[in-house]
Scaffold this motif. Structure first.
Motif, mmCIF file in Angstrom:
data_model
loop_
_atom_site.group_PDB
_atom_site.id
_atom_site.type_symbol
_atom_site.label_atom_id
_atom_site.label_comp_id
_atom_site.label_asym_id
_atom_site.label_seq_id
_atom_site.Cartn_x
_atom_site.Cartn_y
_atom_site.Cartn_z
ATOM 1 N N ASN A 29 35.195 -12.990 -59.665
ATOM 2 C CA ASN A 29 34.204 -12.874 -60.740
ATOM 3 C C ASN A 29 34.859 -12.455 -62.057
ATOM 4 O O ASN A 29 34.284 -12.669 -63.123
ATOM 5 C CB ASN A 29 33.108 -11.870 -60.360
ATOM 6 N N ASP A 30 36.035 -11.832 -61.971
ATOM 7 C CA ASP A 30 36.732 -11.392 -63.171
ATOM 8 C C ASP A 30 37.525 -12.518 -63.836
ATOM 9 O O ASP A 30 38.140 -12.301 -64.873
ATOM 10 C CB ASP A 30 37.700 -10.252 -62.843
ATOM 11 N N LEU A 31 37.530 -13.709 -63.217
ATOM 12 C CA LEU A 31 38.293 -14.836 -63.752
ATOM 13 C C LEU A 31 37.681 -15.263 -65.078
ATOM 14 O O LEU A 31 36.530 -15.695 -65.150
ATOM 15 C CB LEU A 31 38.276 -16.007 -62.761
ATOM 16 N N GLY A 32 38.444 -15.098 -66.155
ATOM 17 C CA GLY A 32 37.930 -15.418 -67.471
ATOM 18 C C GLY A 32 38.775 -16.449 -68.180
ATOM 19 O O GLY A 32 39.700 -17.040 -67.607
ATOM 20 N N MET A 33 38.452 -16.688 -69.415
ATOM 21 C CA MET A 33 39.148 -17.689 -70.207
ATOM 22 C C MET A 33 40.638 -17.387 -70.366
ATOM 23 O O MET A 33 41.432 -18.322 -70.290
ATOM 24 C CB MET A 33 38.473 -17.811 -71.575
ATOM 25 N N PRO A 34 41.067 -16.136 -70.569
ATOM 26 C CA PRO A 34 42.510 -15.884 -70.677
ATOM 27 C C PRO A 34 43.277 -16.282 -69.409
ATOM 28 O O PRO A 34 44.396 -16.785 -69.496
ATOM 29 C CB PRO A 34 42.604 -14.376 -70.908
ATOM 30 N N HIS A 35 42.647 -16.096 -68.238
ATOM 31 C CA HIS A 35 43.314 -16.484 -66.999
ATOM 32 C C HIS A 35 43.455 -17.997 -66.916
ATOM 33 O O HIS A 35 44.506 -18.512 -66.521
ATOM 34 C CB HIS A 35 42.540 -15.962 -65.783
ATOM 35 N N ILE A 36 42.412 -18.702 -67.271
ATOM 36 C CA ILE A 36 42.447 -20.167 -67.224
ATOM 37 C C ILE A 36 43.471 -20.700 -68.221
ATOM 38 O O ILE A 36 44.221 -21.631 -67.918
ATOM 39 C CB ILE A 36 41.043 -20.753 -67.474
ATOM 40 N N MET A 37 43.516 -20.096 -69.396
ATOM 41 C CA MET A 37 44.514 -20.532 -70.384
ATOM 42 C C MET A 37 45.929 -20.258 -69.872
ATOM 43 O O MET A 37 46.828 -21.078 -70.074
ATOM 44 C CB MET A 37 44.284 -19.816 -71.723
ATOM 45 N N GLY A 38 46.117 -19.138 -69.188
ATOM 46 C CA GLY A 38 47.433 -18.835 -68.617
ATOM 47 C C GLY A 38 47.821 -19.833 -67.535
ATOM 48 O O GLY A 38 48.976 -20.285 -67.467
#
Length: 105
Positions: A29-38
Protein backbone atom coordinates in the motif's frame (compact mmCIF):
# COMPACT_ATOMS: atom_id res chain seq x y z
CA UNK A 1 26.74 -13.25 -21.83
CA UNK A 2 27.57 -15.12 -18.63
CA UNK A 3 29.43 -12.11 -17.26
CA UNK A 4 26.52 -9.84 -18.13
CA UNK A 5 24.11 -12.13 -16.28
CA UNK A 6 26.35 -12.24 -13.23
CA UNK A 7 26.69 -8.44 -13.21
CA UNK A 8 22.90 -8.11 -13.58
CA UNK A 9 22.28 -10.43 -10.64
CA UNK A 10 24.80 -8.55 -8.48
CA UNK A 11 23.15 -5.21 -9.30
CA UNK A 12 19.71 -6.67 -8.62
CA UNK A 13 20.85 -8.00 -5.24
CA UNK A 14 22.42 -4.64 -4.42
CA UNK A 15 19.20 -2.79 -5.29
CA UNK A 16 17.12 -5.15 -3.13
CA UNK A 17 19.55 -4.70 -0.25
CA UNK A 18 19.48 -0.91 -0.54
CA UNK A 19 15.68 -0.93 -0.79
CA UNK A 20 15.30 -2.95 2.41
CA UNK A 21 17.86 -0.80 4.21
CA UNK A 22 16.01 2.41 3.33
CA UNK A 23 12.38 1.25 3.55
CA UNK A 24 11.38 0.16 7.03
CA UNK A 25 8.05 -1.70 7.37
CA UNK A 26 7.26 -1.31 3.67
CA UNK A 27 3.90 -2.67 2.48
CA UNK A 28 2.40 -2.81 -0.98
CA UNK A 29 0.00 0.00 0.00
CA UNK A 30 3.01 2.28 0.49
CA UNK A 31 4.01 1.88 -3.18
CA UNK A 32 3.97 5.40 -4.56
CA UNK A 33 5.08 7.37 -7.56
CA UNK A 34 8.74 7.70 -6.41
CA UNK A 35 9.00 3.91 -6.24
CA UNK A 36 7.54 3.46 -9.71
CA UNK A 37 9.86 6.13 -11.10
CA UNK A 38 12.81 4.35 -9.47
CA UNK A 39 11.77 1.03 -10.97
CA UNK A 40 11.35 2.59 -14.43
CA UNK A 41 14.72 4.33 -14.10
CA UNK A 42 16.38 1.07 -13.11
CA UNK A 43 14.85 -0.71 -16.09
CA UNK A 44 15.98 2.11 -18.38
CA UNK A 45 19.55 2.06 -17.10
CA UNK A 46 19.61 -1.73 -17.40
CA UNK A 47 18.41 -1.57 -20.99
CA UNK A 48 20.98 1.07 -21.90
CA UNK A 49 23.85 -0.86 -20.32
CA UNK A 50 22.59 -4.13 -21.85
CA UNK A 51 22.36 -2.52 -25.29
CA UNK A 52 25.88 -1.15 -25.10
CA UNK A 53 27.36 -4.43 -23.88
CA UNK A 54 25.43 -6.34 -26.56
CA UNK A 55 26.68 -3.98 -29.27
CA UNK A 56 30.29 -4.39 -28.14
CA UNK A 57 29.93 -8.17 -27.83
CA UNK A 58 28.40 -8.47 -31.30
CA UNK A 59 31.18 -6.36 -32.80
CA UNK A 60 33.80 -8.53 -31.15
CA UNK A 61 32.10 -11.71 -32.36
CA UNK A 62 31.91 -10.39 -35.93
CA UNK A 63 35.60 -9.45 -35.89
CA UNK A 64 36.56 -12.86 -34.52
CA UNK A 65 34.51 -14.63 -37.20
CA UNK A 66 36.10 -12.48 -39.90
CA UNK A 67 39.58 -13.39 -38.62
CA UNK A 68 38.63 -17.09 -38.69
CA UNK A 69 37.45 -16.77 -42.30
CA UNK A 70 40.65 -14.99 -43.30
CA UNK A 71 42.73 -17.68 -41.58
CA UNK A 72 40.83 -20.46 -43.39
CA UNK A 73 41.32 -18.64 -46.69
CA UNK A 74 45.06 -18.28 -46.02
CA UNK A 75 45.29 -22.00 -45.22
CA UNK A 76 43.49 -22.82 -48.47
CA UNK A 77 45.80 -20.52 -50.43
CA UNK A 78 48.82 -22.12 -48.78
CA UNK A 79 47.62 -25.60 -49.75
CA UNK A 80 47.07 -24.45 -53.34
CA UNK A 81 50.56 -22.95 -53.51
CA UNK A 82 52.06 -26.14 -52.09
CA UNK A 83 50.23 -28.19 -54.74
CA UNK A 84 51.49 -25.85 -57.47
CA UNK A 85 55.04 -26.07 -56.13
CA UNK A 86 54.84 -29.86 -56.07
CA UNK A 87 53.53 -29.88 -59.65
CA UNK A 88 56.36 -27.60 -60.82
CA UNK A 89 58.93 -29.75 -59.02
CA UNK A 90 57.47 -32.88 -60.65
CA UNK A 91 57.61 -31.29 -64.11
CA UNK A 92 61.21 -30.18 -63.58
CA UNK A 93 62.16 -33.68 -62.44
CA UNK A 94 60.52 -35.17 -65.54
CA UNK A 95 62.32 -32.65 -67.75
CA UNK A 96 65.70 -33.46 -66.16
CA UNK A 97 65.01 -37.17 -66.53
CA UNK A 98 64.16 -36.68 -70.19
CA UNK A 99 67.35 -34.65 -70.75
CA UNK A 100 69.44 -37.33 -69.01
CA UNK A 101 67.90 -40.08 -71.13
CA UNK A 102 68.42 -38.17 -74.40
CA UNK A 103 71.76 -36.41 -74.19
CA UNK A 104 72.52 -34.16 -77.12
CA UNK A 105 75.97 -34.36 -78.62
Amino acid sequence: MKNLTIIGLILLALSVLLFYLTANNFTINDLGMPHIMGIMGGIGVGLIIGGLVGYVSKGSAIKAEQKKKEYRQLQKDKEDLEKQAAEIARREAELRQAQNNNPQV
